[in-house]
Structure formats: structure tokens, C-alpha cells
Design an enzyme around this catalytic site. Structure first.
Site, PDB file in Angstrom:
ATOM      1  N   GLY A  47       0.855  -1.182   0.000  1.00 40.90           N
ATOM      2  CA  GLY A  47       0.000   0.000   0.000  1.00 40.90           C
ATOM      3  C   GLY A  47       0.886   1.225   0.000  1.00 40.90           C
ATOM      4  N   GLU A  48       0.499   2.234   0.724  1.00 32.95           N
ATOM      5  CA  GLU A  48       1.274   3.476   0.830  1.00 32.95           C
ATOM      6  C   GLU A  48       1.916   3.520   2.216  1.00 32.95           C
ATOM      7  OE1 GLU A  48       1.883   5.761  -1.423  1.00 32.95           O
ATOM      8  OE2 GLU A  48       0.588   4.939  -2.988  1.00 32.95           O
ATOM      9  N   SER A  49       3.222   3.306   2.280  1.00 34.58           N
ATOM     10  CA  SER A  49       3.902   3.232   3.578  1.00 34.58           C
ATOM     11  C   SER A  49       3.774   4.524   4.378  1.00 34.58           C
ATOM     12  CB  SER A  49       5.378   2.875   3.386  1.00 34.58           C
ATOM     13  OG  SER A  49       6.022   3.830   2.562  1.00 34.58           O
ATOM     14  N   CYS A  79       6.146  -5.245   0.302  1.00 34.89           N
ATOM     15  CA  CYS A  79       6.227  -3.944  -0.353  1.00 34.89           C
ATOM     16  C   CYS A  79       6.225  -2.816   0.696  1.00 34.89           C
ATOM     17  CB  CYS A  79       5.126  -3.807  -1.401  1.00 34.89           C
ATOM     18  SG  CYS A  79       5.437  -2.534  -2.640  1.00 34.89           S
ATOM     19  N   ARG A 106      12.789   3.188  -1.476  1.00 39.29           N
ATOM     20  CA  ARG A 106      11.365   3.281  -1.827  1.00 39.29           C
ATOM     21  C   ARG A 106      11.203   3.496  -3.327  1.00 39.29           C
ATOM     22  NH1 ARG A 106       8.259   7.527   0.021  1.00 39.29           N
ATOM     23  NH2 ARG A 106       6.488   6.160   0.199  1.00 39.29           N
ATOM     24  N   ILE A 133       4.956  -3.881  -7.825  1.00 34.05           N
ATOM     25  CA  ILE A 133       4.106  -2.730  -8.109  1.00 34.05           C
ATOM     26  C   ILE A 133       4.667  -1.529  -7.354  1.00 34.05           C
ATOM     27  CG2 ILE A 133       1.761  -1.784  -8.008  1.00 34.05           C
ATOM     28  CD1 ILE A 133       0.797  -4.775  -7.771  1.00 34.05           C
ATOM     29  N   ARG A 134       5.258  -0.583  -8.094  1.00 38.07           N
ATOM     30  CA  ARG A 134       5.928   0.571  -7.466  1.00 38.07           C
ATOM     31  C   ARG A 134       6.795   0.089  -6.307  1.00 38.07           C
ATOM     32  NH1 ARG A 134       1.840   4.557  -5.557  1.00 38.07           N
ATOM     33  NH2 ARG A 134       3.686   5.562  -4.777  1.00 38.07           N
ATOM     34  N   HIS A 169       4.544  -8.738  -4.303  1.00 35.47           N
ATOM     35  CA  HIS A 169       3.191  -8.998  -3.799  1.00 35.47           C
ATOM     36  C   HIS A 169       2.782 -10.445  -4.065  1.00 35.47           C
ATOM     37  CE1 HIS A 169       1.926  -4.812  -2.941  1.00 35.47           C
ATOM     38  NE2 HIS A 169       2.825  -4.526  -3.862  1.00 35.47           N
ATOM     39  N   GLU A 171       0.473 -12.017  -2.664  1.00 34.11           N
ATOM     40  CA  GLU A 171      -0.973 -12.151  -2.450  1.00 34.11           C
ATOM     41  C   GLU A 171      -1.783 -11.917  -3.721  1.00 34.11           C
ATOM     42  OE1 GLU A 171      -0.268  -7.746  -1.982  1.00 34.11           O
ATOM     43  OE2 GLU A 171       0.857  -9.577  -1.578  1.00 34.11           O
TER      44      GLU A 171
END
Length: 187
Positions: A47-49, A79, A106, A133-134, A169, A171
């Protein structure tokens, strides 16, 4: 076996589905009272850390979770979860839990357009699909950190005690091997 999944932001539902398919009981951590129950492991999802770090503090979850990790609670950070665990970020002054002795970059592969897929070996797991993903990657590891996976010369998976940190990821694939490996630490 009971696994807590941080559910303040990010890809937590996918982890819950995969862990449940393996027979684990999952519950979501959204507020401090959720920590009152016993659990055998913790997933810190992608997600967004920055957002996750901010919410962990605002919801008063940060210190109790950090203590549990320091005391040996098995944790899987994917991630953004890897970023939360890292004790140093090379391109950001923030440090979150700081329990994993690695330096992480990052968004190392660029923005969303830099997302990609690979199939590589992960030590103790086998050859698995890896979706980035990013994604961050690990620039360096501290003493006693075991490198589990590399892609294109970059470290993308490590283990330190009961902490697993990965850049990708697992998952979002049908392959349950990483989650099985994590559950083996939780027993």
C-alpha cells in the site's frame, strides 16, 4: 493458528483470502482494541507506507505492534510492509518500526509504469511468481539478515529472525508458497 493483518490501508484483503485458504484464522487490525486478542503472526501489507505509518501513530497502534515485533512475533512485510519494517530508507528520512536491519530504497523501480512480473527462486520456498508494483528493493543488509531472493541483481526478499521482508506482492498470485513459509514461522 490466528494471524493479524494490518487493515488501515493497502492490499490486506488479498492476504486474508490467501491465509484463510491455507487454514489460518485471520482478523483485521484497524484500531487499538483489536490488539487485545492473542495472535500468532502479523502481516503488514503493500500500500502506501507513508499513509500506513501515519495511521499507525494516529490510531495508537505503532508502539504496541513495534513491541510485539521486537519480542519475536512472526511478521510478513510485503512492499510497503517491508518499508515499515526497515531500519533505514536510502531515499526518505522516515523510519517506521525499524526492526529489520536493512536499507530499503522506496519506489526503486519507478512509478506505476515501472511495475513488472518475474519468476525467481526464493530460498526455502522455491521458484515463485513475483509481482512488483511501485516496488522498493533492499540496497544493503545488516548482520544476521538472510537474503532470500534477488531479481536483476537487487535484493527483493530477506529474513531476520521471525521477520520476512519482501518487495513483491505474493498475495496477487495463485501461488501460496510465501504464505505457507510465513505460517511455518508462526507455528
Amino acid at each position: 493458528m490466528k494471524i493479524a493483518v494490518l487493515a488501515v490501508q493497502g492490499a490486506f484483503i488479498e492476504h486474508e483470502k490467501m491465509l484463510s485458504s491455507l487454514g489460518a484464522e485471520c482478523f483485521e487490525i484497524r484500531q487499538k482494541k483489536d490488539l487485545e486478542q492473542d495472535f500468532d503472526g502479523l502481516v503488514l501489507p503493500g500500500g502506501e507506507s507513508t499513509v500506513q505509518g501515519k495511521l499507525l501513530r494516529e490510531l495508537d497502534l505503532f508502539e504496541p505492534l513495534q513491541q510485539k515485533i521486537k519480542q519475536g512475533l512472526p511478521v510478513l512485510g510485503t512492499c510497503a510492509g517491508l518499508i515499515l519494517l526497515a531500519n533505514q530508507l536510502s531515499n526518505d528520512e522516515h523510519v517506521y518500526f525499524g526492526t529489520l536491519p536493512v536499507t530499503v530504497r522506496r519506489n526503486a523501480y519507478g512509478r506505476q509504469l515501472g511495475s513488472f512480473y518475474a519468476e525467481q527462486e526464493m530460498k526455502g520456498v522455491g521458484k515463485i511468481p513475483m509481482t512488483f508494483i511501485r516496488a522498493p528493493y533492499i540496497e544493503s543488509v545488516g548482520e544476521d539478515v538472510e537474503v532470500l531472493a534477488e531479481v536483476e541483481g537487487n535484493i527483493v526478499g530477506v529474513r531476520y529472525g521471525n521477520q520476512i521482508g519482501i518487495s513483491f506482492h505474493p498475495e496477487v498470485t495463485d501461488n501460496t508458497a510465501v504464505h505457507e513459509y510465513f505460517l511455518s514461522l508462526c507455528k
